[in-house]
Design an enzyme around this catalytic site. Structure first.
Site, PDB file in Angstrom:
ATOM      1  N   GLU A 104       0.915  -1.161   0.023  1.00 49.39           N
ATOM      2  CA  GLU A 104       0.116   0.038   0.057  1.00 49.39           C
ATOM      3  C   GLU A 104       0.594   1.249  -0.001  1.00 49.39           C
ATOM      4  OE1 GLU A 104      -2.529  -0.137   3.465  1.00 49.39           O
ATOM      5  OE2 GLU A 104      -3.550  -1.621   2.762  1.00 49.39           O
ATOM      6  N   CYS A 123       3.472   8.271   1.729  1.00 49.04           N
ATOM      7  CA  CYS A 123       3.833   7.511   2.706  1.00 49.04           C
ATOM      8  C   CYS A 123       3.963   6.132   2.130  1.00 49.04           C
ATOM      9  CB  CYS A 123       2.791   7.253   3.710  1.00 49.04           C
ATOM     10  SG  CYS A 123       3.139   5.979   4.938  1.00 49.04           S
ATOM     11  N   CYS A 130       5.462  -7.834   7.378  1.00 55.12           N
ATOM     12  CA  CYS A 130       6.619  -7.377   8.067  1.00 55.12           C
ATOM     13  C   CYS A 130       6.693  -8.539   9.466  1.00 55.12           C
ATOM     14  CB  CYS A 130       6.136  -5.959   8.851  1.00 55.12           C
ATOM     15  SG  CYS A 130       7.365  -5.376  10.149  1.00 55.12           S
ATOM     16  N   CYS A 134       4.069  -5.881  15.500  1.00 53.71           N
ATOM     17  CA  CYS A 134       3.401  -5.004  16.508  1.00 53.71           C
ATOM     18  C   CYS A 134       1.967  -5.349  16.726  1.00 53.71           C
ATOM     19  CB  CYS A 134       3.597  -3.701  16.163  1.00 53.71           C
ATOM     20  SG  CYS A 134       5.330  -3.049  15.952  1.00 53.71           S
ATOM     21  N   CYS A 137      -0.855  -3.536  14.931  1.00 52.24           N
ATOM     22  CA  CYS A 137      -0.711  -3.186  13.106  1.00 52.24           C
ATOM     23  C   CYS A 137      -1.112  -4.489  12.679  1.00 52.24           C
ATOM     24  CB  CYS A 137       0.806  -2.991  12.999  1.00 52.24           C
ATOM     25  SG  CYS A 137       1.396  -2.962  11.409  1.00 52.24           S
ATOM     26  N   CYS A 368      -1.212   0.009   7.542  1.00 45.80           N
ATOM     27  CA  CYS A 368      -0.507  -0.384   8.644  1.00 45.80           C
ATOM     28  C   CYS A 368      -0.335   0.595   9.802  1.00 45.80           C
ATOM     29  CB  CYS A 368       0.800  -0.535   8.089  1.00 45.80           C
ATOM     30  SG  CYS A 368       2.245  -0.531   9.512  1.00 45.80           S
TER      31      CYS A 368
HETATM   32  S1  SF4 Z   1       3.943  -1.083  12.860  1.00 50.46           S
HETATM   33 FE1  SF4 Z   1       3.393  -2.586  11.586  1.00 50.46          FE
HETATM   34  S2  SF4 Z   1       4.743  -2.655   9.720  1.00 50.46           S
HETATM   35 FE2  SF4 Z   1       5.571  -1.306  11.332  1.00 50.46          FE
HETATM   36  S3  SF4 Z   1       7.220  -2.415  12.375  1.00 50.46           S
HETATM   37 FE3  SF4 Z   1       5.213  -2.778  13.527  1.00 50.46          FE
HETATM   38  S4  SF4 Z   1       4.290  -4.628  12.597  1.00 50.46           S
HETATM   39 FE4  SF4 Z   1       5.871  -3.941  11.287  1.00 50.46          FE
END
Ligand code: SF4
Length: 387
Positions: A104, A123, A130, A134, A137, A368
């Protein structure tokens, strides 16, 4: 004529010319007995004029245009979905990469305010998926797929640059701005899918391309890398001879709270991360942006604010407080504006500057980690590094 390029043998589809560094592009053209200025012309046509077809590069010979178009494409991604927010301020595009991965990219527009001209911030994503997981996210829940290439990163900006310029040109047509005021994209934030510092080399090469004044020419001070705090990457970045901005997603003032939402904290705990930030500031003389997504009851109490003030009071930084809804159906709720303001005044006691950014109506998925709001908050506070 034959272009010597290893990329050609790898893929039945034409390779993207965006994967070539400037030096590689020049070398390839030289191997076609083309003078050096041809390289400059092709580079300019791709990155300054944002051409989408070699056939439109009419300052090149017909023969060269034909060789280029038989050997390269200009980009390798296709648009799957393009959405615009109801208020017209935000565009989100879902791209399919050549191997089917989806990423995206978001374009955000800011009205001019006071002495500041209107800005357009892209962005970009740096990875498909990833690995950092987190909990707030959506991308983090999908797992890691792969790093994006240099061309896949720069292409996101090129696509949005074309869109931004077309809008500028429409405003010229209706007399709202002069031709000299066409500016296209003004800022780039590496805050989309993935962790930019985990794809360091490709990210830096893409930044060099975007920063090239003979191309799109995004000023280094208008480029920001947002990291969850990969210390080796921060240390490398401090050594780069380029004045880009660093944003660190902190989201908690102590290790226990941070580890609840950010598994990376176990590898790089807060005290080590802040030490790396101090070194970065010392080396670059640049203020760091601290991102703090407020999660009701999890990290937004007066106790948390006092702890945050304590750990940040000696760091040259600006905190962006972002009370947004976490993605998905996670356990966290949004902090109210009043509570966010209270958090901000608590930080003030420690002389830690901050901004509260309220979520605007989001009618397109933010992607994200509340990408859009984090990016908006950041672009708002960038002025603090431009003085
Ligand atoms: S916020 Fe999402 S994309 Fe960014 S580092 Fe954490 S898990 Fe990865």
């Amino acid at each position: 004529m034959e272009i010597k390029n290893p990329l050609l043998t790898l893929n039945s589809k034409l390779p993207s010319i965006l994967e070539l560094s400037k030096a590689q592009l020049f070398e390839n053209l030289q191997s076609l007995q083309q003078p050096r200025f041809r390289g400059e012309q092709v580079w300019r046509a791709i990155y300054k004029e944002c051409q989408t077809s070699f056939h439109d590069m009419t300052n090149l010979s017909k023969e060269l245009r034909s060789v280029l178009s038989q050997n390269y494409s200009i980009g390798s991604s296709s648009t799957v979905i393009a959405k615009k927010s109801l208020d017209g301020s935000t565009d989100k595009t879902l791209f399919r990469l050549s191997d089917g991965e989806l990423i995206e990219t978001v374009l955000m527009r800011y009205e001019a305010d006071g002495h500041r001209r209107g800005r357009k911030t892209v962005c970009v994503s740096t990875q498909a998926g990833c690995a950092l997981g987190c909990t707030f996210c959506a991308t983090g829940q999908q797992g890691f797929r792969r790093n994006l290439t240099v061309g896949e990163i720069t292409e996101q900006v090129l696509v949005m640059e074309r869109l931004a310029r077309t809008e500028d040109e429409k405003e010229v047509d209706i007399g709202q701005r002069s031709r000299g005021e066409i500016q296209g994209v003004t800022n780039v934030v590496f805050m989309g899918m993935g962790e930019p510092l985990a794809n360091y080399d490709n990210m830096m090469e893409a930044i060099r391309v975007l920063n090239d004044q003979k191309g799109i020419g995004i000023g280094a001070r208008h480029i920001t890398i947002s990291t969850v705090g990969l210390i080796p990457g921060i240390e490398r970045l401090a050594e780069e001879n380029i004045q880009i901005n660093l944003a660190v997603s902190l989201h908690a003032p102590d290790n226990d709270t941070r580890s609840e939402t950010m598994p990376v904290n176990k590898r790089y705990p807060i005290e080590d991360l802040l030490l790396a930030c101090q070194k970065f500031v010392k080396k670059t003389k640049r203020r760091i942006f601290i991102e703090y997504v407020l999660l009701k009851g999890q990290n937004d109490t007066p106790k948390h604010a006092a702890k945050l003030g304590t750990i940040l009071k000696d760091l040259l930084c600006h905190v962006n407080l972002i009370p947004v809804n976490p993605t998905g159906e996670g356990p966290y709720q949004r902090t109210s504006y009043k509570e966010a303001q209270r958090f901000q005044s608590d930080l003030k006691i420690f002389n830690v500057p901050s901004t509260v950014r309220m979520e605007k109506g989001i009618d397109i998925d933010a992607g994200c980690g509340q990408l859009r709001d984090r990016a908006l908050a950041l672009t708002d506070s960038l002025g603090t590094n431009l003085a």
